[in-house]
Write an enzyme that holds these catalytic residues in place. Structure first.
Site, PDB file in Angstrom:
ATOM      1  N   ASP A  85       0.780  -1.236   0.000  1.00  0.00           N
ATOM      2  CA  ASP A  85       0.000   0.000   0.000  1.00  0.00           C
ATOM      3  C   ASP A  85       0.813   1.289   0.000  1.00  0.00           C
ATOM      4  OD1 ASP A  85       0.945  -0.349   2.552  1.00  0.00           O
ATOM      5  OD2 ASP A  85      -0.938   0.122   3.562  1.00  0.00           O
ATOM      6  N   GLU A  86       2.116   1.223  -0.200  1.00  0.00           N
ATOM      7  CA  GLU A  86       2.887   2.466  -0.248  1.00  0.00           C
ATOM      8  C   GLU A  86       4.150   2.299  -1.081  1.00  0.00           C
ATOM      9  OE1 GLU A  86       4.817   3.829   3.364  1.00  0.00           O
ATOM     10  OE2 GLU A  86       4.480   1.876   4.311  1.00  0.00           O
TER      11      GLU A  86
END
Length: 365
Positions: free
Chosen positions: A106-107
């Site tokens: 997610d990043e």
């Protein structure tokens, strides 16, 4: 001194929980907790912003989360779905630059100093990426824009959800001077407590310490803190960065005996967290390590090398139990516990490997 790098850090907002709310309209606007069953010994992987209002956070025992918000909806993680969505988001990143360093599902960091769209403004690129993600996968993200990774990472966390924050070279030092040290990326609970005990509360307080003082207190880490307090970070965005280990540890609120039930409960939570981080990193591990620090600050580690790669909770927990049996009961109480899995490999390379339990079954036949 003028810096010429343009770095963006993109962080998806409550990624797993947002996907669950996207895919099930009945969950929209409700407190959603992704993680283990509150009736068992599971932990929270993540939760929606509605749940965070109740003080719920990742790595919290599910039972505690339930007590804080009994009407929250608990959902088991769907890592295959999260991985698929993550791949679509990364495809969006690659439209702008090949210099993408994923940190997890997610990043990621992006270096857009030179980019495929020939867009001069890194702020404009961040805006377009956020729009692309929302239009194509239906999720919001937060972006931090700056001239290095350290500042971009901090910036992305400032206006969540769906935020965009820019830290320029002109305002960086003033911003860091006012920032609480526990907001510095990479400053964990132990370092934060040490700084607090020294009366260091802000970036300015940290900057007032010279390099000798910081290295005397924090050893090698002191130089990093010295640079970060001054907004200096020369680390490049590394598209092929290799992660060497995944772990979790906690300093206990009170000392415990090794054979106490509470000790086992904490190990359950640590193994859940390691499992979550492994899957989030899309990795398998082959070497388990148990770390114990006693009340007198002496430390021991026990390691176990497995025949096959694992990433499931039951396998990790079983291995830790084996390690625990090799720890001598010496009458000293424990003040810190940690679990680490190393010797990592990509899931794609090891997908057909059998689990630890299957392996044990096979050698007993």
């Amino acid at each position: 001194m003028k810096h010429y790098r343009k770095i963006i850090h993109i962080d998806m907002d409550a990624f797993y929980a947002s996907i669950e709310q996207r895919d099930n309209k009945k969950l929209k606007g409700r407190p959603v907790i992704v993680g283990g069953n509150p009736q068992s010994r599971g932990v929270v992987a993540t939760c929606s912003y509605e749940a965070r209002k109740f003080g719920i956070h990742s790595a919290m025992p599910s039972a505690v989360a339930y007590n804080r918000c009994p009407y929250a909806v608990f959902v088991r993680p769907r890592f295959d779905v999260y991985k698929s969505v993550s791949e679509k988001i990364r495809d969006i990143f690659y439209r702008y630059t090949d210099l993408v360093e994923p940190l997890s599902l997610d990043e990621a960091y992006l270096d857009v100093t030179k980019n495929k769209k020939n867009i001069d403004s890194s702020i404009e690129i961040a805006k377009q990426i956020k729009k692309d993600i929302f239009r194509e996968v239906g999720l919001t993200s937060s972006a931090g824009v700056s001239y290095n990774k350290f500042l971009a990472k901090i910036a992305s966390d400032l206006r969540k959800p769906n935020g965009l924050t820019v830290i320029t070279e002109e305002n960086a030092q003033d911003f860091l001077d006012k920032l609480p040290v526990n907001k510095f990326f990479g400053v964990g609970k132990v370092t934060s407590n040490t700084l607090k005990n020294l009366g260091i509360k802000t970036g300015y307080d940290l900057r007032c310490l010279n390099l000798f003082e910081l290295e005397n207190i924090f050893k090698k880490r002191g130089y990093e803190l010295y640079k970060f307090a001054r907004g200096i970070d020369d680390r490049p965005v590394e598209p092929n960065r290799v992660r060497k280990s995944v772990g979790a540890e906690t300093t206990l609120s009170h000392n415990l005996d090794i054979d106490e039930e509470e000790t086992r409960n904490i190990l359950d939570e640590l193994c859940e967290e390691v499992c979550h981080r492994l899957k989030n990193s899309e990795k398998f591990g082959k070497t388990l390590t148990l770390k114990i620090k006693y009340e007198d600050f002496t430390k021991i580690t026990r390691s176990l090398s497995l025949e096959h790669y694992i990433d499931e909770y039951n396998d990790i927990r079983s291995g830790v139990d084996n390690l625990l049996r090799n720890v001598e009961v010496n009458g000293k109480q424990i003040r810190l516990l940690g679990v680490t899995i190393s010797n990592l490999s990509d899931k794609k390379e090891t997908y057909k490997d059998i689990t630890l339990f299957e392996y044990m079954d096979s050698i007993q036949m």
